[in-house]
Design a protein around this motif. Structure first.
Motif, PDB file in Angstrom:
ATOM      1  N   PRO A   1       0.799  -1.124  -0.030  1.00  0.00           N
ATOM      2  CA  PRO A   1       0.016   0.054   0.006  1.00  0.00           C
ATOM      3  C   PRO A   1       0.770   1.171   0.123  1.00  0.00           C
ATOM      4  N   VAL A   2       0.548   2.088  -0.927  1.00  0.00           N
ATOM      5  CA  VAL A   2       1.134   3.691  -0.817  1.00  0.00           C
ATOM      6  C   VAL A   2       0.073   4.523  -0.881  1.00  0.00           C
ATOM      7  N   ALA A   3       0.649   5.808  -0.626  1.00  0.00           N
ATOM      8  CA  ALA A   3      -0.494   6.761  -0.527  1.00  0.00           C
ATOM      9  C   ALA A   3      -1.016   6.962  -2.062  1.00  0.00           C
ATOM     10  N   PRO A   4      -2.231   7.412  -2.229  1.00  0.00           N
ATOM     11  CA  PRO A   4      -2.958   7.631  -3.447  1.00  0.00           C
ATOM     12  C   PRO A   4      -2.504   9.008  -4.179  1.00  0.00           C
ATOM     13  N   PHE A   5      -1.088   9.552  -3.805  1.00  0.00           N
ATOM     14  CA  PHE A   5      -0.693  10.611  -4.373  1.00  0.00           C
ATOM     15  C   PHE A   5       0.745  10.562  -4.324  1.00  0.00           C
ATOM     16  N   PHE A   6       1.342  11.446  -5.224  1.00  0.00           N
ATOM     17  CA  PHE A   6       2.918  11.581  -4.997  1.00  0.00           C
ATOM     18  C   PHE A   6       3.400  12.974  -4.843  1.00  0.00           C
ATOM     19  N   VAL A   7       4.668  13.307  -4.420  1.00  0.00           N
ATOM     20  CA  VAL A   7       5.186  14.520  -3.912  1.00  0.00           C
ATOM     21  C   VAL A   7       6.166  14.961  -4.877  1.00  0.00           C
ATOM     22  N   ASP A   8       6.060  16.015  -5.475  1.00  0.00           N
ATOM     23  CA  ASP A   8       7.146  16.849  -6.251  1.00  0.00           C
ATOM     24  C   ASP A   8       8.094  17.359  -5.344  1.00  0.00           C
ATOM     25  N   GLU A   9       9.388  17.013  -5.374  1.00  0.00           N
ATOM     26  CA  GLU A   9      10.251  17.466  -4.111  1.00  0.00           C
ATOM     27  C   GLU A   9      10.790  18.672  -4.608  1.00  0.00           C
ATOM     28  N   ALA A  10      10.866  19.727  -3.847  1.00  0.00           N
ATOM     29  CA  ALA A  10      11.375  21.186  -3.937  1.00  0.00           C
ATOM     30  C   ALA A  10      12.850  21.328  -4.511  1.00  0.00           C
ATOM     31  N   ALA A  11      13.069  22.350  -5.025  1.00  0.00           N
ATOM     32  CA  ALA A  11      14.385  22.659  -5.299  1.00  0.00           C
ATOM     33  C   ALA A  11      15.390  22.702  -4.578  1.00  0.00           C
ATOM     34  N   GLY A  12      16.845  22.070  -4.948  1.00  0.00           N
ATOM     35  CA  GLY A  12      17.613  22.322  -3.951  1.00  0.00           C
ATOM     36  C   GLY A  12      17.899  21.568  -2.737  1.00  0.00           C
ATOM     37  N   GLU A  13      17.064  20.414  -2.605  1.00  0.00           N
ATOM     38  CA  GLU A  13      17.157  19.560  -1.528  1.00  0.00           C
ATOM     39  C   GLU A  13      18.054  18.363  -1.710  1.00  0.00           C
ATOM     40  N   THR A  14      18.636  18.278  -3.068  1.00  0.00           N
ATOM     41  CA  THR A  14      19.133  16.864  -3.316  1.00  0.00           C
ATOM     42  C   THR A  14      20.824  17.132  -3.313  1.00  0.00           C
ATOM     43  N   PRO A  15      21.575  16.578  -2.507  1.00  0.00           N
ATOM     44  CA  PRO A  15      23.051  16.792  -2.567  1.00  0.00           C
ATOM     45  C   PRO A  15      23.645  16.234  -3.896  1.00  0.00           C
ATOM     46  N   GLY A  16      24.569  17.155  -4.336  1.00  0.00           N
ATOM     47  CA  GLY A  16      25.103  16.989  -5.883  1.00  0.00           C
ATOM     48  C   GLY A  16      24.251  17.429  -6.874  1.00  0.00           C
ATOM     49  N   GLY A  17      23.042  17.760  -6.547  1.00  0.00           N
ATOM     50  CA  GLY A  17      22.080  18.690  -7.764  1.00  0.00           C
ATOM     51  C   GLY A  17      21.278  17.701  -8.697  1.00  0.00           C
TER      52      GLY A  17
END
Length: 267
Positions: free
Chosen positions: A197-213
């Motif tokens: 079971p997973v949530a019936p939606f997904f989330v678009d991650e915000a800018a600048g949160e991922t190391p390395g870009g």
């Protein structure tokens, strides 16, 4: 003895050029005109109503995007999840990424063609939410080419809540058997990756949160087509033109009917 020929009837010499039209034809024409006029006006009013609805929607979405991030709907709320009331709301997630279960969805962005990286995030309560971590070009599809962004420990993710995209993209259906994805189909991805079971939606991650870009987050396009005012003006203009044509015909008919009476008075 020569006879003079009578000139052929010209545009204003036709036998019925000044003859009044029949009452039945006028009645039928008038009834048809009124029906079409009413339809055109109704379409214009409908577009005005759609305009107000669209402006209200845009205002509500802009307020959600600008609001502080809040927890997403909990598993207890998934069964009654109302997407129209939740879409584009800013949320905050705490958990761990399952990087070995990434899914690549074909994407075309301002950065070019490539893929969305859809990664499961297991939250502290054990629930799973798919996170669109962002865009990668084809040469960054291999996780080894962006190892810095493959976070394995606890993370906090902020982003925009998005609605499921079942089936596929334009003229292209998702093909889970061959791992070809054209839309972010939450249920199909969860089944293909064995997530349960997973949530019936997904989330678009915000800018600048991922190391390395990479992946590049924050590319969500929040835009709504809003041509309802143009459509409304078009329908109302057509209704006005029809009303003008009807008025011209009515005036012409009065002239036709007045002409014989004026002729008799002149004799």
């Amino acid at each position: 003895m020569t006879r003079s020929r009578r000139p052929a009837p010209g545009p204003d010499r036709t036998p019925d050029a000044g003859r009044p039209r029949g009452r039945l034809s006028l009645a039928l024409f008038g009834a048809a005109g009124l029906v079409v006029f009413a339809v055109l006006v109704a379409l214009g009013i409908w577009q005005v109503q759609r305009l107000h609805w669209k402006l209200d929607l845009i205002a509500r979405v802009e307020a959600r995007v600008a609001a502080p991030p809040a927890p997403p709907p909990s598993p207890a709320q998934w069964a009654t999840f109302d997407g129209t009331a939740e879409e584009y709301r800013r949320v905050r997630l705490d958990g761990r990424f399952l990087n070995d279960r990434e899914t690549f969805v074909q994407a075309l962005t301002d950065l070019g063609a490539g893929f969305w990286v859809l990664t499961p995030l297991v939250m502290a309560d054990g629930s799973t939410v798919l996170v669109n971590r962002g865009f990668v070009p084809p040469d960054r599809r291999d996780p080894a080419s962006r190892a810095e962004g493959q976070t394995s420990g606890p993370v906090t993710v902020t982003g925009l809540l998005r609605l499921d995209e079942p089936g596929g993209g334009f003229l292209r259906s998702n093909d889970p058997a061959n791992d070809r994805w054209y839309s972010r189909d939450v249920a199909a991805v969860a089944a293909a990756r064995g997530l349960g079971p997973v949530a019936p939606f997904f989330v678009d991650e915000a800018a600048g949160e991922t190391p390395g870009g990479f992946p590049v987050g924050g590319l969500t396009v929040v835009s709504f087509r809003n041509h309802h005012l143009v459509y409304a003006l078009t329908w109302f203009s057509l209704a006005a033109m029809l009303a003008g044509a009807g008025a011209w015909i009515a005036r012409d008919e009065r002239r036709r009917r007045a002409a014989p009476r004026a002729g008799r008075k002149a004799r």
